[in-house]
Design a protein around this motif. Structure first.
Motif, PDB file in Angstrom:
ATOM      1  N   TRP A  65     -17.147  35.302  -8.639  1.00 21.04           N
ATOM      2  CA  TRP A  65     -16.825  34.390  -9.624  1.00 21.04           C
ATOM      3  C   TRP A  65     -17.753  33.662 -10.349  1.00 21.04           C
ATOM      4  O   TRP A  65     -17.783  33.481 -11.618  1.00 21.04           O
ATOM      5  CB  TRP A  65     -15.792  33.169  -8.980  1.00 21.04           C
ATOM      6  CG  TRP A  65     -15.212  32.295 -10.093  1.00 21.04           C
ATOM      7  CD1 TRP A  65     -14.057  32.265 -10.822  1.00 21.04           C
ATOM      8  CD2 TRP A  65     -15.970  30.863 -10.041  1.00 21.04           C
ATOM      9  NE1 TRP A  65     -13.943  31.168 -11.256  1.00 21.04           N
ATOM     10  CE2 TRP A  65     -14.966  30.294 -11.087  1.00 21.04           C
ATOM     11  CE3 TRP A  65     -16.802  30.225  -9.719  1.00 21.04           C
ATOM     12  CZ2 TRP A  65     -15.381  29.064 -11.630  1.00 21.04           C
ATOM     13  CZ3 TRP A  65     -17.119  28.766 -10.284  1.00 21.04           C
ATOM     14  CH2 TRP A  65     -16.220  28.246 -11.288  1.00 21.04           C
ATOM     15  N   HIS A 113     -10.788  25.581 -10.082  1.00 18.01           N
ATOM     16  CA  HIS A 113     -10.562  26.684 -10.939  1.00 18.01           C
ATOM     17  C   HIS A 113      -9.415  27.399 -10.207  1.00 18.01           C
ATOM     18  O   HIS A 113      -8.551  27.717 -11.020  1.00 18.01           O
ATOM     19  CB  HIS A 113     -11.740  27.416 -11.244  1.00 18.01           C
ATOM     20  CG  HIS A 113     -11.283  28.810 -11.877  1.00 18.01           C
ATOM     21  ND1 HIS A 113     -11.055  28.967 -13.317  1.00 18.01           N
ATOM     22  CD2 HIS A 113     -10.900  29.999 -11.589  1.00 18.01           C
ATOM     23  CE1 HIS A 113     -10.666  29.966 -13.664  1.00 18.01           C
ATOM     24  NE2 HIS A 113     -10.708  30.838 -12.565  1.00 18.01           N
ATOM     25  N   ARG A 114      -9.523  27.514  -9.135  1.00 18.50           N
ATOM     26  CA  ARG A 114      -8.389  28.298  -8.522  1.00 18.50           C
ATOM     27  C   ARG A 114      -7.051  27.493  -8.617  1.00 18.50           C
ATOM     28  O   ARG A 114      -5.922  27.981  -8.416  1.00 18.50           O
ATOM     29  CB  ARG A 114      -8.721  28.602  -6.883  1.00 18.50           C
ATOM     30  CG  ARG A 114      -9.893  29.627  -7.082  1.00 18.50           C
ATOM     31  CD  ARG A 114     -10.188  30.039  -5.572  1.00 18.50           C
ATOM     32  NE  ARG A 114      -9.083  31.001  -5.182  1.00 18.50           N
ATOM     33  CZ  ARG A 114      -8.954  32.249  -4.873  1.00 18.50           C
ATOM     34  NH1 ARG A 114     -10.206  32.877  -4.607  1.00 18.50           N
ATOM     35  NH2 ARG A 114      -7.951  33.007  -4.461  1.00 18.50           N
ATOM     36  N   THR A 120     -15.841  36.113  -2.865  1.00 14.95           N
ATOM     37  CA  THR A 120     -14.797  35.856  -3.901  1.00 14.95           C
ATOM     38  C   THR A 120     -15.648  34.819  -4.817  1.00 14.95           C
ATOM     39  O   THR A 120     -15.800  34.848  -6.067  1.00 14.95           O
ATOM     40  CB  THR A 120     -13.367  35.452  -3.568  1.00 14.95           C
ATOM     41  OG1 THR A 120     -12.940  36.386  -2.817  1.00 14.95           O
ATOM     42  CG2 THR A 120     -12.602  35.170  -4.838  1.00 14.95           C
ATOM     43  N   LEU A 121     -16.326  33.888  -4.127  1.00 20.22           N
ATOM     44  CA  LEU A 121     -16.873  32.847  -4.672  1.00 20.22           C
ATOM     45  C   LEU A 121     -18.236  33.546  -5.736  1.00 20.22           C
ATOM     46  O   LEU A 121     -18.405  33.133  -6.737  1.00 20.22           O
ATOM     47  CB  LEU A 121     -17.768  31.867  -3.794  1.00 20.22           C
ATOM     48  CG  LEU A 121     -18.588  30.637  -4.396  1.00 20.22           C
ATOM     49  CD1 LEU A 121     -17.923  29.643  -5.299  1.00 20.22           C
ATOM     50  CD2 LEU A 121     -19.223  30.020  -3.158  1.00 20.22           C
ATOM     51  N   ASP A 123     -19.386  36.629 -12.570  1.00 20.90           N
ATOM     52  CA  ASP A 123     -18.816  36.958 -13.933  1.00 20.90           C
ATOM     53  C   ASP A 123     -18.853  35.793 -14.805  1.00 20.90           C
ATOM     54  O   ASP A 123     -18.695  36.223 -16.006  1.00 20.90           O
ATOM     55  CB  ASP A 123     -17.266  36.909 -13.276  1.00 20.90           C
ATOM     56  CG  ASP A 123     -16.791  38.173 -12.688  1.00 20.90           C
ATOM     57  OD1 ASP A 123     -17.679  39.236 -12.663  1.00 20.90           O
ATOM     58  OD2 ASP A 123     -15.846  38.161 -12.209  1.00 20.90           O
ATOM     59  N   ARG A 124     -19.387  34.470 -14.552  1.00 18.63           N
ATOM     60  CA  ARG A 124     -19.450  33.577 -15.343  1.00 18.63           C
ATOM     61  C   ARG A 124     -20.825  33.339 -15.533  1.00 18.63           C
ATOM     62  O   ARG A 124     -21.532  32.463 -16.181  1.00 18.63           O
ATOM     63  CB  ARG A 124     -18.798  32.302 -14.781  1.00 18.63           C
ATOM     64  CG  ARG A 124     -17.403  31.922 -15.113  1.00 18.63           C
ATOM     65  CD  ARG A 124     -16.726  31.186 -14.005  1.00 18.63           C
ATOM     66  NE  ARG A 124     -15.148  31.280 -14.183  1.00 18.63           N
ATOM     67  CZ  ARG A 124     -14.640  32.352 -13.872  1.00 18.63           C
ATOM     68  NH1 ARG A 124     -15.081  33.382 -13.177  1.00 18.63           N
ATOM     69  NH2 ARG A 124     -13.179  32.279 -13.875  1.00 18.63           N
ATOM     70  N   ARG A 141     -24.858  40.517  -8.131  1.00 20.42           N
ATOM     71  CA  ARG A 141     -23.889  40.387  -7.295  1.00 20.42           C
ATOM     72  C   ARG A 141     -24.257  40.885  -5.896  1.00 20.42           C
ATOM     73  O   ARG A 141     -24.912  41.998  -5.830  1.00 20.42           O
ATOM     74  CB  ARG A 141     -22.963  41.055  -8.228  1.00 20.42           C
ATOM     75  CG  ARG A 141     -21.561  41.389  -7.333  1.00 20.42           C
ATOM     76  CD  ARG A 141     -20.727  41.734  -8.129  1.00 20.42           C
ATOM     77  NE  ARG A 141     -19.490  41.954  -7.467  1.00 20.42           N
ATOM     78  CZ  ARG A 141     -18.386  42.711  -8.017  1.00 20.42           C
ATOM     79  NH1 ARG A 141     -18.419  42.996  -9.217  1.00 20.42           N
ATOM     80  NH2 ARG A 141     -17.222  42.929  -7.174  1.00 20.42           N
ATOM     81  N   PHE A 159     -15.227  25.672  -8.440  1.00 17.27           N
ATOM     82  CA  PHE A 159     -14.344  27.183  -7.791  1.00 17.27           C
ATOM     83  C   PHE A 159     -13.058  26.955  -7.323  1.00 17.27           C
ATOM     84  O   PHE A 159     -11.999  27.354  -7.899  1.00 17.27           O
ATOM     85  CB  PHE A 159     -15.238  27.917  -6.875  1.00 17.27           C
ATOM     86  CG  PHE A 159     -14.506  28.831  -6.213  1.00 17.27           C
ATOM     87  CD1 PHE A 159     -14.379  30.241  -7.098  1.00 17.27           C
ATOM     88  CD2 PHE A 159     -13.969  28.855  -5.026  1.00 17.27           C
ATOM     89  CE1 PHE A 159     -13.505  31.210  -6.333  1.00 17.27           C
ATOM     90  CE2 PHE A 159     -13.419  30.382  -4.265  1.00 17.27           C
ATOM     91  CZ  PHE A 159     -13.333  31.094  -5.116  1.00 17.27           C
TER      92      PHE A 159
END
Length: 189
Positions: free
Chosen positions: A156, A87-88, A152-153, A159-160, A166, A84
């Motif tokens: 993320w 990626h950011r 947020t993690l 979404d993947r 969620r 993560f």
């Protein structure tokens, strides 16, 4: 397309990905020295190539003691945090100070819940993070920054398609201060 690579008498399925600067190579052990078996196993790796490039890890039947189906290898929290953060940084959408805050919050979260798999994270783990942060005398705003980073993690990961659900992570209520206005008389003085 995954290719074969022989090293020390054993075959590997090689997946290459361009990272913008150079080719990165991911090797999946095929655990055989027979080229025919290696080609068959390589053909089983190829459908998962895009997922492997995106960071997912798989346990193929030949990697298990008793065989079985190909499964997604559970992702640990520490691995997820590393991926993560990388990626950011790569996306270049956050300032360095934001990334530093994210690192601090996620390392504190990992310290509280230990190195569990990301699919097993529940709201109870978030509650333990809040309790621990409260014991450290963090303000509600600081705790909320950590909660927002964890949320947020988790989004993320969702979404993947690394986690299947969620979590509805809510921030702590804070005392909202009314905005202060300066009258024209005060401004002129």
């Amino acid at each position: 397309m995954a290719s074969l690579k022989q090293m020390r008498g054993k075959y590997y399925s090689r997946i290459r990905q361009w990272n913008g600067v150079k080719q990165i190579e991911k090797l999946i052990p095929l655990k055989t020295s027979n080229k025919i078996d290696a080609r068959l196993r390589n053909s089983k790796v190829e459908p998962y190539e895009e997922d492997i490039k995106s960071g997912m890890e798989f346990e193929f039947s030949w990697m298990k003691e008793n065989g079985g189906k190909t499964e997604v290898k559970p992702l640990s929290l520490s691995d997820a945090i590393d991926t993560f953060i990388k990626h950011r940084i790569k996306a270049n959408t956050c300032r360095q100070s934001t990334i530093a805050i994210n690192k601090r919050a996620l390392s504190l979260f990992a310290k509280v819940v230990k190195n569990i798999t990301v699919s097993s994270i529940t709201l109870e783990h978030i509650d333990r993070f809040i309790e621990y942060s409260t014991k450290l005398n963090h303000s509600k705003n600081t705790i909320n920054i950590g909660i927002r980073t964890i949320r947020t993690l988790m989004i993320w990961l969702y979404d993947r398609e690394i986690v299947s659900r969620r979590l509805k992570i809510k921030s702590l209520p804070t005392d909202e201060n009314e905005p202060q206005y300066i009258t024209e008389v005060e401004f002129k003085s």
